[in-house]
Write an enzyme that holds these catalytic residues in place. Structure first.
Site, short mmCIF file in Angstrom:
data_model
loop_
_atom_site.label_atom_id
_atom_site.label_comp_id
_atom_site.label_asym_id
_atom_site.label_seq_id
_atom_site.Cartn_x
_atom_site.Cartn_y
_atom_site.Cartn_z
N CYS A 274 0.76 -1.35 -0.07
CA CYS A 274 0.09 -0.08 -0.03
C CYS A 274 0.83 1.27 -0.09
O CYS A 274 2.06 1.20 0.01
CB CYS A 274 -0.88 0.26 1.25
SG CYS A 274 -1.93 -1.32 1.34
N GLY B 52 -1.29 0.70 -5.32
CA GLY B 52 -2.68 -0.16 -4.82
C GLY B 52 -3.68 0.53 -5.65
O GLY B 52 -3.88 1.75 -5.52
N ASN C 36 0.86 0.68 5.75
CA ASN C 36 1.50 0.13 4.89
C ASN C 36 2.42 -0.93 5.51
O ASN C 36 3.22 -0.91 6.33
CB ASN C 36 2.41 1.07 4.06
CG ASN C 36 3.26 0.39 3.12
OD1 ASN C 36 2.72 -0.83 2.44
ND2 ASN C 36 4.33 0.85 2.43
N GLY C 37 1.98 -2.15 5.18
CA GLY C 37 2.78 -3.47 5.85
C GLY C 37 1.91 -4.44 6.14
O GLY C 37 0.51 -4.79 5.60
N CYS D 221 12.54 -4.02 2.31
CA CYS D 221 12.02 -4.86 1.28
C CYS D 221 12.69 -4.61 -0.04
O CYS D 221 12.68 -3.63 -0.64
CB CYS D 221 10.58 -4.67 1.38
SG CYS D 221 9.69 -5.72 -0.18
N TYR E 94 10.81 -4.00 -7.94
CA TYR E 94 9.52 -3.77 -8.78
C TYR E 94 8.63 -2.74 -8.30
O TYR E 94 7.80 -1.86 -8.87
CB TYR E 94 8.71 -4.93 -8.80
CG TYR E 94 7.27 -4.88 -9.29
CD1 TYR E 94 7.24 -4.63 -10.63
CD2 TYR E 94 6.24 -5.03 -8.46
CE1 TYR E 94 5.75 -4.38 -10.91
CE2 TYR E 94 4.93 -4.67 -8.63
CZ TYR E 94 4.79 -4.43 -10.17
OH TYR E 94 3.55 -4.25 -10.65
N SER F 24 8.27 -1.68 -14.94
CA SER F 24 9.19 -1.78 -14.31
C SER F 24 10.30 -2.63 -14.73
O SER F 24 11.56 -2.51 -13.74
CB SER F 24 8.73 -2.60 -12.89
OG SER F 24 8.42 -3.96 -13.27
N ASP G 246 11.58 -8.50 -14.36
CA ASP G 246 11.95 -8.28 -13.07
C ASP G 246 11.93 -9.38 -12.15
O ASP G 246 12.47 -9.84 -11.14
CB ASP G 246 11.35 -7.14 -12.43
CG ASP G 246 9.64 -7.09 -12.41
OD1 ASP G 246 9.02 -7.97 -11.89
OD2 ASP G 246 9.11 -6.18 -13.13
N CYS H 11 15.66 -6.86 3.12
CA CYS H 11 14.98 -8.42 3.61
C CYS H 11 15.04 -9.02 2.08
O CYS H 11 14.59 -8.87 1.16
CB CYS H 11 13.66 -7.88 3.84
SG CYS H 11 12.73 -9.21 3.98
N CYS I 223 11.95 -13.74 0.59
CA CYS I 223 11.47 -14.23 -0.64
C CYS I 223 12.43 -15.13 -1.54
O CYS I 223 12.00 -15.85 -2.03
CB CYS I 223 10.60 -13.44 -1.36
SG CYS I 223 11.47 -11.96 -2.02
#
Length: 470
Positions: A12, A38, A112-113, A246, A252, A293, A356, A447, A450
């Site tokens: 967000c 978003g 946001n999160g 992140c 992206y 992107s 990406d 981070c 992923c």
């Protein structure tokens, strides 16, 4: 890429202004510049010093904030939000900011999160008598604030923040002040700017630029910033942990004209393309990027490889970012609506297609097929990030490994699935070097969960899909 039109849903966006007579108008422009983060819903809360006024709805910024709606939003301060559904799902009641009215005043929250212990806290709060009006994890903070046994709101907020875990950037607006908070790992981008004597806070610096605000600094991990008519002050509510921004913000999510922790996003993406060209040498005739992107990385790959960059894929800019629509059938149709191959560029050519990331693989397969149908003799897919093998619990909509192609397929199996002649991913080391964060920890302040499966926070069992193991 188009985030699998998309398997990756975006985080967000939040925006706030304090001390400006046209706070609502500035917030409108700020939210418009963050619309890429978003498209499911948007809202704004304004204070005139005595009351809070909310306008929100499901739709785009330009759809919700009509001239009639904007006439209702007069005041000296405002916070706004654009969202896609993370925890809690869709629905008007979950559109933020969330406003709460008490006998002693009102409070609005924009977030946001994603909170990884939200479910556990909800169970605890409900057992103590709390009644939740939404299914959003954001509402948890309001209940924690209200239940804190401190006379001052600042201390109530600090106590509540100490109880939540995960990735979060919060804006909290009352009648007479604006509070700004970032999680102890600093996993979300959040910047402070000034416009004359007014303060502005935004998820990305591009939102500061669009209203002519001057960037002052980034909000730091574990920091609570309090802004009111007396000025701005800062306190730590928690000791900062290892910085864990992140990485997908650079890959992206963020706009290329934004800066994150002093690093320009376009430059980082271009460097990723250059690193790819160093890590894999491909004999080809043209390089093309998947709009929007991946364009920066494609330009970098072309420069480093010496293969000319061409617009082999064209995006229809009059179609919304259809991957945010919840229906998979709409996502699939969105690929055809949003992209077309340029036959005059790719026909008879060996094409390097820069993207990406790969999530489910469905979009990559269609784009490869599209290029070959347009006459490309070879399509070599190069990805400017490592394979996404692990779910994200911090606000990106990939909560199970079942959604991730790389979690169950080798690179060669993925290549066969998408129909490419070759498939190459950027290494983790190459990606970190391309971003250039100067942090000295092993993850260079990023981070990487992923990609590597190493999560910067504890992951609570209630956060994990019932059949998922991490």
């Amino acid at each position: 890429m188009l985030a699998e039109i998309r398997g990756l849903n975006e985080e967000c966006g939040i925006f706030g202004v304090w001390g400006h007579p046209e706070a609502a108008q500035l917030t409108y422009y700020g939210l418009h510049s963050l619309q890429h983060r978003g498209q499911e819903g948007t809202g704004m809360v304004v204070t005139d010093g005595e009351n809070l006024k909310t306008v929100k709805g499901e739709g785009l910024v330009s759809e919700i904030f009509t001239s009639e709606a904007m006439e209702q939003l007069s005041g000296k301060a405002a916070i706004g939000h654009v969202r896609y559904a993370t925890a809690g799902g869709s629905g008007y009641e979950n559109v933020q900011p969330l406003q709460f009215n008490f006998q002693t005043g009102s409070l609005a929250l924009a977030h946001n999160g994603n909170l990884v212990n939200a479910t556990a806290l909800k169970h605890q709060l409900e057992a103590q008598g709390s009644i939740f009006q939404t299914s959003s994890d954001t509402e948890v903070l309001a209940h924690l604030i209200r239940r804190a046994g401190f006379p001052q709101l600042k201390d109530q907020v600090k106590n509540a923040l100490s109880m939540i875990k995960g990735a979060y950037a919060f804006l909290i607006l009352t009648e007479n002040e604006l509070m700004v908070a970032l999680d102890p790992n600093g996993m979300r981008p959040l910047s402070i700017g000034m416009l004359g004597g007014s303060y502005v806070v935004a998820s990305e610096t591009c939102a500061l630029d669009i209203i002519g605000a001057e960037f002052v600094r980034d909000v730091t991990a574990g920091e609570l910033v309090i802004i009111n008519d007396e000025g701005i002050r800062s306190e730590l509510y928690a000791l900062p942990s290892n910085q864990a921004m992140c990485t997908m913000e650079y890959v992206y999510f963020s706009r290329p004209d934004s800066n994150i922790l002093g690093i320009n996003v376009h430059t980082a993406r271009k460097n990723m393309g250059k690193k790819l060209a160093q890590e894999v040498q491909i004999e080809a005739d043209v390089v093309t990027g998947v709009p929007d992107s991946s364009i920066s990385a494609a330009i970098g790959y072309a420069e480093a490889s010496g293969i000319p960059y061409e617009m082999g894929l064209i995006k229809n800019k009059y179609v919304g970012r259809t991957f945010i629509q919840p229906s998979q059938s709409l996502r699939e149709q969105g690929v055809k609506m949003k992209l077309s191959a340029v036959r005059g560029v790719v026909e008879g050519k060996r094409v390097v297609m820069v993207d990406d990331s790969i999530v489910r693989g469905t979009t990559s397969r269609r784009i490869v097929r599209m290029l070959k149908q347009a006459g490309a003799t070879e399509v070599h897919v190069v990805i400017s990030s490592p394979p996404i093998k692990n779910p994200c619990f911090y606000g990106i909509d990939t909560s199970t490994k079942e959604e991730l192609m790389a979690a169950s397929h080798s690179v060669e199996e993925m290549r066969e699935e998408i129909g490419a002649d070759t498939l190459t991913f950027l290494s983790v080391e190459g990606m970190l070097e391309a971003i250039g964060n100067q942090s000295t920890d092993e993850n260079c302040g990023q981070c990487l969960a992923c990609f590597t499966g190493k999560y910067p926070t504890e992951i609570y069992p209630s956060t994990i899909h019932p059949y998922e193991k991490v």
